[in-house]
Design an enzyme around this catalytic site. Structure first.
Site, PDB file in Angstrom:
ATOM      1  N   ASP A  35       1.323  -1.176  -0.034  1.00 29.90           N
ATOM      2  CA  ASP A  35       0.086  -0.085  -0.256  1.00 29.90           C
ATOM      3  C   ASP A  35       0.916   1.274  -0.277  1.00 29.90           C
ATOM      4  O   ASP A  35       1.673   1.845   0.817  1.00 29.90           O
ATOM      5  CB  ASP A  35      -0.659   0.178   1.256  1.00 29.90           C
ATOM      6  CG  ASP A  35      -1.860   1.171   0.552  1.00 29.90           C
ATOM      7  OD1 ASP A  35      -1.943   1.223   0.441  1.00 29.90           O
ATOM      8  OD2 ASP A  35      -2.891   1.270   2.416  1.00 29.90           O
ATOM      9  N   ASP A  36       0.717   2.154  -1.185  1.00 31.80           N
ATOM     10  CA  ASP A  36       1.710   3.151  -0.837  1.00 31.80           C
ATOM     11  C   ASP A  36       3.720   2.590  -1.373  1.00 31.80           C
ATOM     12  O   ASP A  36       4.210   4.556  -0.756  1.00 31.80           O
ATOM     13  CB  ASP A  36       1.464   4.272   0.319  1.00 31.80           C
ATOM     14  CG  ASP A  36      -0.373   4.855  -0.102  1.00 31.80           C
ATOM     15  OD1 ASP A  36      -0.741   4.616  -1.264  1.00 31.80           O
ATOM     16  OD2 ASP A  36       0.154   5.996   0.563  1.00 31.80           O
ATOM     17  N   CYS A  73      -5.209   4.121  -4.164  1.00 30.14           N
ATOM     18  CA  CYS A  73      -5.856   2.365  -3.904  1.00 30.14           C
ATOM     19  C   CYS A  73      -6.948   2.363  -4.159  1.00 30.14           C
ATOM     20  O   CYS A  73      -7.031   1.351  -4.366  1.00 30.14           O
ATOM     21  CB  CYS A  73      -5.723   3.577  -1.968  1.00 30.14           C
ATOM     22  SG  CYS A  73      -6.763   4.928  -1.215  1.00 30.14           S
ATOM     23  N   ARG A  77      -7.510  -1.131  -6.273  1.00 31.35           N
ATOM     24  CA  ARG A  77      -7.926  -2.267  -5.515  1.00 31.35           C
ATOM     25  C   ARG A  77      -9.663  -3.345  -6.093  1.00 31.35           C
ATOM     26  O   ARG A  77      -9.428  -3.511  -6.383  1.00 31.35           O
ATOM     27  CB  ARG A  77      -8.570  -2.345  -4.175  1.00 31.35           C
ATOM     28  CG  ARG A  77      -7.660  -2.044  -3.163  1.00 31.35           C
ATOM     29  CD  ARG A  77      -7.827  -1.111  -2.321  1.00 31.35           C
ATOM     30  NE  ARG A  77      -5.978  -0.652  -1.330  1.00 31.35           N
ATOM     31  CZ  ARG A  77      -5.268  -1.622  -1.031  1.00 31.35           C
ATOM     32  NH1 ARG A  77      -5.582  -2.595  -0.892  1.00 31.35           N
ATOM     33  NH2 ARG A  77      -4.666  -1.168  -1.015  1.00 31.35           N
ATOM     34  N   LYS A 130      -6.240  -4.881   3.378  1.00 31.45           N
ATOM     35  CA  LYS A 130      -7.333  -3.313   3.306  1.00 31.45           C
ATOM     36  C   LYS A 130      -8.286  -4.066   2.797  1.00 31.45           C
ATOM     37  O   LYS A 130      -7.803  -4.348   1.435  1.00 31.45           O
ATOM     38  CB  LYS A 130      -6.042  -2.879   2.955  1.00 31.45           C
ATOM     39  CG  LYS A 130      -6.848  -0.846   3.092  1.00 31.45           C
ATOM     40  CD  LYS A 130      -5.750  -0.132   2.459  1.00 31.45           C
ATOM     41  CE  LYS A 130      -6.930   1.165   1.795  1.00 31.45           C
ATOM     42  NZ  LYS A 130      -5.189   1.655   1.631  1.00 31.45           N
ATOM     43  N   HIS A 132     -11.259  -1.624   1.581  1.00 30.02           N
ATOM     44  CA  HIS A 132     -11.748  -0.427   0.492  1.00 30.02           C
ATOM     45  C   HIS A 132     -12.373  -0.212  -0.698  1.00 30.02           C
ATOM     46  O   HIS A 132     -12.317   0.485  -1.486  1.00 30.02           O
ATOM     47  CB  HIS A 132     -10.147  -0.193   0.772  1.00 30.02           C
ATOM     48  CG  HIS A 132      -9.996   1.428   0.656  1.00 30.02           C
ATOM     49  ND1 HIS A 132      -9.349   2.899   0.196  1.00 30.02           N
ATOM     50  CD2 HIS A 132     -10.334   2.666   1.412  1.00 30.02           C
ATOM     51  CE1 HIS A 132      -9.371   3.923   0.709  1.00 30.02           C
ATOM     52  NE2 HIS A 132     -10.102   3.604   1.021  1.00 30.02           N
ATOM     53  N   HIS A 219       1.738   2.629   3.858  1.00 29.51           N
ATOM     54  CA  HIS A 219       0.942   3.672   4.239  1.00 29.51           C
ATOM     55  C   HIS A 219       0.832   4.276   5.072  1.00 29.51           C
ATOM     56  O   HIS A 219       1.502   3.984   6.419  1.00 29.51           O
ATOM     57  CB  HIS A 219      -0.520   3.524   3.672  1.00 29.51           C
ATOM     58  CG  HIS A 219      -1.428   4.204   3.096  1.00 29.51           C
ATOM     59  ND1 HIS A 219      -1.602   5.183   4.548  1.00 29.51           N
ATOM     60  CD2 HIS A 219      -2.434   4.189   2.524  1.00 29.51           C
ATOM     61  CE1 HIS A 219      -3.171   6.839   3.839  1.00 29.51           C
ATOM     62  NE2 HIS A 219      -3.305   5.547   2.790  1.00 29.51           N
ATOM     63  N   ASP A 325      -0.209  -0.925  -4.854  1.00 29.69           N
ATOM     64  CA  ASP A 325      -1.271  -0.285  -5.624  1.00 29.69           C
ATOM     65  C   ASP A 325      -1.379   0.889  -6.262  1.00 29.69           C
ATOM     66  O   ASP A 325      -2.078   1.420  -7.247  1.00 29.69           O
ATOM     67  CB  ASP A 325      -2.327  -0.489  -4.366  1.00 29.69           C
ATOM     68  CG  ASP A 325      -1.922   0.417  -3.325  1.00 29.69           C
ATOM     69  OD1 ASP A 325      -1.030   1.427  -3.067  1.00 29.69           O
ATOM     70  OD2 ASP A 325      -2.927   1.620  -1.956  1.00 29.69           O
ATOM     71  N   ASN A 326      -0.312   1.612  -6.229  1.00 36.30           N
ATOM     72  CA  ASN A 326      -0.081   2.452  -6.511  1.00 36.30           C
ATOM     73  C   ASN A 326       1.763   3.544  -6.476  1.00 36.30           C
ATOM     74  O   ASN A 326       2.320   2.566  -5.668  1.00 36.30           O
ATOM     75  CB  ASN A 326      -1.156   4.781  -6.288  1.00 36.30           C
ATOM     76  CG  ASN A 326      -0.814   4.386  -4.705  1.00 36.30           C
ATOM     77  OD1 ASN A 326      -2.502   4.049  -4.227  1.00 36.30           O
ATOM     78  ND2 ASN A 326      -0.260   4.532  -4.012  1.00 36.30           N
ATOM     79  N   LYS A 375       1.468   8.918  -6.216  1.00 32.93           N
ATOM     80  CA  LYS A 375       0.337   8.935  -6.285  1.00 32.93           C
ATOM     81  C   LYS A 375      -0.320   9.486  -6.816  1.00 32.93           C
ATOM     82  O   LYS A 375      -0.485  10.836  -6.573  1.00 32.93           O
ATOM     83  CB  LYS A 375      -0.135   8.296  -5.022  1.00 32.93           C
ATOM     84  CG  LYS A 375      -1.005   7.950  -4.386  1.00 32.93           C
ATOM     85  CD  LYS A 375      -1.302   7.409  -2.287  1.00 32.93           C
ATOM     86  CE  LYS A 375      -2.649   7.803  -2.596  1.00 32.93           C
ATOM     87  NZ  LYS A 375      -3.071   7.096  -0.717  1.00 32.93           N
TER      88      LYS A 375
END
Length: 528
Positions: A35-36, A73, A77, A130, A132, A219, A325-326, A375
């Protein structure tokens, strides 16, 4: 009688033929999402951060350095889970609810998730981490095909508890379809893995499994365990300028980047490292030590998963896919949208467990080496992801394949591995055809037709990639820029003025796709 003997002989010959193999056992599939995390934040993509487990997966598997996500994010997903562009799945922006179907903020009924599709092929399906892509209980993972779930329903939060950080906000950690209260000693990265291991342990021996392990690391907030932070206490004293150069050189040596790639200049909003005071340097070093520790701990937990597979004799029949994710996040904790006490805690050193802080643009510029921007944008710094595929007898080991892939490819790839088919109808609902193309030929080192073009849109930021060319614009300027990624992967030389015909042709591709996908121009969307 002669005919019967001939048929028996033919059948026996086919079974004994060296070119015909009996059906293999369906592989387990583990999809791991960071994540991130920035493009160069793991060892096998150039980092100084210790990630031996991911490095080993890369060494004995495949890296695709031109793989893409959706730059944010929840859109990523939604796309990853469904094999569709995020707008088609109902998460065209974030999880904020809007009346337009492409922007409703949760997965719609005209898509299927990986869990739903793989269950049709006999898989048990598990998720930890996560979610989301839908905060109401009727949209939780167990309502979208997962047999078991543990993790954070929302987008971010403390790694030590489920306390809120915004006004009028309630964060939810859930076990299956019930809210879960973290126990003493809880640390999210470890907890997700603990439950994932339980799911694997409980999986029926005669069933293949699919595990979606969606870590929140790294993140914000920067939260790590003291023993991990200690390993990076002095790792960032060189400063961002030298560290970017060092990562860049390693990436070229590894074959992640072409030898003639140019490093993007330091973001012009960031000062030279040598111009900082000692106090400013120490603050950044502390943040980076915690950030690195978060990734280190994630890698340790990936190691725990691998050890479990080996101990249970499943390591040779499991495919593991890893990506982020990014691009890295430039965001900071501010007075806008955060509780006052959260903003105050952002001023504490990141290594203080009671802090709630982020590493901002200064950290993200290093994490995204060699790219510019972050991002949210559709430049390479927002969308390029460090993709790894591993699977004994399925994925050719030790390869770096530059062919462009996309998160929409994961769905059909998993179904290909599972011997399944993508449904046209599910639970009485017509299902939007997948946008992906199976990556299994790439895994095996074979020819692959790839995509005619790849498309991107997030909050008015737009891009289309066709072959080596990429057309991209940022919002609200909306001015197209054109780059030849074969010779200019870091997007430093805008060719739009020299290639007006190509700009027009690629813009037409984008316009056609955006209408088909249900994209609403961001200015119009925010007015409604």
């Amino acid at each position: 009688m002669a005919i019967k003997l001939f048929i028996s002989f033919l059948a026996l010959s086919l079974l004994c033929s060296p070119t015909l193999q009996l059906p293999e056992k369906k592989p387990n599939i583990i999809l791991i999402l960071a994540d991130d995390m920035g493009y160069s934040d793991i060892g096998c993509y150039g980092s100084e951060i210790k990630t031996p487990n991911l490095d080993d997966l890369a060494k004995n598997g495949l890296r695709m350095p031109q793989f893409y996500n959706a730059s944010r994010c929840c859109p990523t997903r939604a796309s990853l889970l469904t094999g569709l562009f995020q707008h088609q799945a109902g998460v065209g922006d974030m999880v904020n609810t809007r009346p337009q179907p492409a922007y409703q903020g949760y997965l719609n009924q005209h898509c299927v998730t990986l869990a739903e599709a793989l269950k049709e092929s006999g898989y048990k399906t598990y998720m930890a981490g996560k979610w989301h892509v839908g905060t109401k209980p009727e949209h939780w993972p167990t309502k979208r095909g997962f047999d078991r779930y543990f993790g954070l329903i929302d987008g971010a939060g403390s790694y030590f508890d489920n306390s809120s950080y915004r006004p009028n906000q309630k964060l939810t950690i859930a076990l299956d379809d019930q809210e879960y209260t973290p126990e003493k000693g809880y640390y999210a990265t470890n907890a997700y893995t603990d439950h994932a291991l339980d799911f694997i342990e409980q999986n029926p021996k005669d069933k293949p499994f699919f595990l979606y392990l969606a870590f929140t690391a790294p993140h914000w907030p920067l939260h790590a365990l003291p023993e991990d932070i200690a390993n990076y206490k002095t790792a960032y004293r060189k400063g961002w300028d030298q560290l970017r150069e060092e990562r860049f050189e390693r990436m070229k040596t590894m074959g992640i980047l072409a030898k003639d790639t140019r490093l993007s200049p330091r973001d012009n909003k960031i000062p030279a490292w040598d111009s900082l005071t000692e106090e400013q340097k120490q603050s950044w070093e502390d943040k980076m030590a915690v950030y690195a520790a978060m990734i280190d701990r994630m890698d340790q937990n990936i190691g725990r998963i691998r050890q479990k597979l080996k101990a249970s004799g499943q390591d040779q029949n499991t495919v593991i896919l890893f990506l982020s994710d990014n691009g890295a996040s430039h965001e900071n904790i501010t007075t806008d949208g955060f509780l006052p006490q959260i903003y105050e805690s952002s001023k504490k050193p990141a290594s203080d467990p009671s802090s709630f802080t982020a590493y901002g643009m200064r950290g993200a510029n290093l994490s995204n080496t060699p790219f510019r921007l972050y991002k949210h944008w559709e430049f390479e710094g927002g969308t390029a992801t460090p993709f790894i595929a591993y699977g004994p007898s399925i994925v050719q080991p030790g390869k770096v394949d530059p062919r462009p892939g996309h998160i929409t490819d994961i769905m059909v790839t998993c179904l290909d591995l599972a011997g399944g088919t993508y449904p046209k109808v599910y639970k009485g609902n017509d299902i939007t055809p997948t946008e992906g193309i199976s990556l299994v030929p790439v895994f095996r080192g074979k020819s692959w037709k790839g995509h005619e073009a790849l498309f991107f849109e997030h909050e008015g930021n737009r891009a289309v990639r066709q072959g080596d060319w990429k057309l991209v614009s940022d919002y609200p300027s909306n001015q197209w820029q054109l780059y030849n990624l074969k010779t200019d992967r870091t997007e430093l030389q805008d060719m739009a003025g020299k290639e007006p015909k190509r700009v027009k042709e690629m813009e037409a591709l984008y316009t056609s796709w955006s209408k088909r996908a249900g994209v609403i121009p961001y200015g119009e969307l925010t007015k409604k």
